[in-house]
Design an enzyme around this catalytic site. Structure first.
Site, mmCIF file in Angstrom:
data_model
loop_
_atom_site.group_PDB
_atom_site.id
_atom_site.type_symbol
_atom_site.label_atom_id
_atom_site.label_comp_id
_atom_site.label_asym_id
_atom_site.label_seq_id
_atom_site.Cartn_x
_atom_site.Cartn_y
_atom_site.Cartn_z
ATOM 1 N N ASP A 95 0.894 -1.323 0.140
ATOM 2 C CA ASP A 95 -0.106 -0.059 0.172
ATOM 3 C C ASP A 95 0.865 1.363 0.104
ATOM 4 O OD1 ASP A 95 -3.108 -0.832 0.241
ATOM 5 O OD2 ASP A 95 -2.032 -2.035 1.711
ATOM 6 N N GLU A 106 0.119 9.395 1.633
ATOM 7 C CA GLU A 106 -0.572 10.446 2.652
ATOM 8 C C GLU A 106 -0.841 9.954 3.892
ATOM 9 O OE1 GLU A 106 -4.569 13.184 2.274
ATOM 10 O OE2 GLU A 106 -5.083 11.118 2.155
ATOM 11 N N ASP A 107 -1.190 8.603 4.125
ATOM 12 C CA ASP A 107 -1.285 8.047 5.366
ATOM 13 C C ASP A 107 -0.244 7.859 6.549
ATOM 14 O OD1 ASP A 107 -4.137 7.691 4.675
ATOM 15 O OD2 ASP A 107 -3.749 5.950 3.753
ATOM 16 N N ARG A 111 0.960 -1.863 7.257
ATOM 17 C CA ARG A 111 1.328 -0.532 6.629
ATOM 18 C C ARG A 111 2.497 0.317 7.450
ATOM 19 N NH1 ARG A 111 -2.821 3.102 3.944
ATOM 20 N NH2 ARG A 111 -0.911 3.852 3.101
ATOM 21 N N ARG A 154 -9.786 3.879 11.203
ATOM 22 C CA ARG A 154 -8.249 3.966 11.184
ATOM 23 C C ARG A 154 -7.773 4.759 12.328
ATOM 24 N NH1 ARG A 154 -6.135 1.873 6.507
ATOM 25 N NH2 ARG A 154 -7.505 0.149 5.947
ATOM 26 N N HIS A 170 -11.762 6.872 5.518
ATOM 27 C CA HIS A 170 -10.944 7.904 6.132
ATOM 28 C C HIS A 170 -11.743 9.051 5.873
ATOM 29 C CE1 HIS A 170 -7.024 5.881 5.029
ATOM 30 N NE2 HIS A 170 -6.936 6.004 6.307
ATOM 31 N N CYS A 181 -4.929 10.650 -1.264
ATOM 32 C CA CYS A 181 -3.700 9.863 -0.395
ATOM 33 C C CYS A 181 -2.995 9.490 -1.190
ATOM 34 C CB CYS A 181 -4.795 8.592 -0.260
ATOM 35 S SG CYS A 181 -5.218 7.637 -1.608
HETATM 36 C C1 CIR Z 1 -5.668 0.964 2.793
HETATM 37 O O1 CIR Z 1 -6.477 0.171 3.066
HETATM 38 O O2 CIR Z 1 -4.976 1.306 3.652
HETATM 39 C C2 CIR Z 1 -5.244 1.325 1.404
HETATM 40 N N1 CIR Z 1 -5.700 0.312 0.777
HETATM 41 C C3 CIR Z 1 -6.033 2.436 0.767
HETATM 42 C C4 CIR Z 1 -5.568 3.833 1.765
HETATM 43 C C5 CIR Z 1 -6.372 4.983 1.166
HETATM 44 N N2 CIR Z 1 -5.801 6.174 1.927
HETATM 45 C C6 CIR Z 1 -6.427 7.351 1.700
HETATM 46 O O3 CIR Z 1 -7.666 7.297 1.480
HETATM 47 N N3 CIR Z 1 -6.070 8.373 2.705
#
Ligand code: CIR
Length: 272
Positions: free
Chosen positions: A63, A68-69, A88, A133, A163, A251
């Site tokens: 991922d 961004e996360d 992650r 999350r 999110h 993201c």
């Molecule tokens: C996840 O489930 O963490 C990733 N497949 C997708 C994350 C998307 N991030 C976001 O919208 N900020």
């Protein structure tokens, strides 16, 4: 990262993207297509005036393209998050390395979890989504880190969405695009709210560019038409493969719009 430019930090798509997390199963994820779509996105950021810094893909972290996360840039600080998904957590290291020359590093510690996708900065306010999350402890740590900047996060309950920024998207400095019935909208008081078309629930994502255009996902044409009619210069983009892994447009980058001075004399962990 260099001082003086507006920068966009992005991360390449690994082959292991085929195993990215997703809420609902579907056809196998195609890293090749995701990479093509990601390139188009990066190209749009660059064309709009961002200096793009791309970190290399990390095969151990399927991922990692959803950069961004992993970090939130808040004024002179970069907050390294603690992603809720254990798979992650190792993504943040390279991001921290990229940001540490310019920013004082703060960190979300256990038992806190905070994904950058739950943090939105708009019109001088800081919004944080309480979501699957991002937990209470993560929000409290964010509040403590933001307090010296005179910022108190406004908490938005996320009822239906991964999110906050899966369902509340920045459109301009005081306008957001909201998926109907997805969040407690009282927390967005003061912002102008436009709604995603009912027929496109969870398909629209937006990102304002530096040149005044607004990127909108091609998968949401009715919402894009509404935004165009509202006066925005819409640039459509196909990121269907990244959306298939629950990603949106915010993201895929950490945007650093304002040139900031170098952080003076920082030791390990950003401590002066
Ligand atoms: C996840 O489930 O963490 C990733 N497949 C997708 C994350 C998307 N991030 C976001 O919208 N900020």
């Amino acid at each position: 990262m260099n001082e003086g430019d507006a920068e966009a930090l992005v991360r390449a798509v690994p082959d292991s993207f085929a195993h990215a997390l997703r809420g609902e199963s579907g056809p196998a994820l195609d890293p090749f297509l995701a990479r093509q779509q990601h390139r188009a996105y990066v190209g749009m950021l660059g064309a709009s005036g961002y200096t793009v810094v791309q970190l290399s893909a990390d095969e151990d972290h399927p991922d990692c393209v959803f950069i961004e996360d992993t970090a939130v840039v808040l004024g002179p600080m970069a907050i390294i998050t603690r992603c809720a998904a254990p798979s992650r957590r190792g993504e943040a290291e390279a991001v921290r390395d990229a940001l540490s020359a310019r920013f004082a590093i703060e960190k979300i510690e256990p038992p806190g979890t905070l994904d950058g996708g739950d943090v939105m900065q708009l019109d001088g306010s800081l919004y944080v989504g309480r979501s699957a999350r991002t937990n209470e402890d993560g929000i409290a740590q964010l509040a403590a880190i933001a307090a010296p900047l005179g910022l108190a996060p406004r908490i938005v309950e996320v009822h239906d969405g991964l999110h906050l920024k899966s369902v509340v998207l920045p459109v301009d400095e005081n306008t957001v695009l909201v998926t109907p019935n997805s969040v407690d909208e009282a927390a967005l008081q003061g912002l102008r709210i436009l709604y995603e078309d009912e027929s496109e629930q969870h398909r629209a994502s937006t990102l304002p560019l530096r040149d005044g255009r607004l990127i909108v996902t091609e998968s949401a044409p009715a919402t894009a038409a509404m935004l165009a009619a509202a006066g925005y210069e819409v640039a459509a983009i196909d990121v269907s493969e990244l959306q298939a892994a629950d990603g949106g447009l915010t993201c895929l980058s950490i945007l650093i719009p304002e040139p900031l001075p170098l952080v003076p004399d920082l030791g390990q962990d950003g401590a002066p």
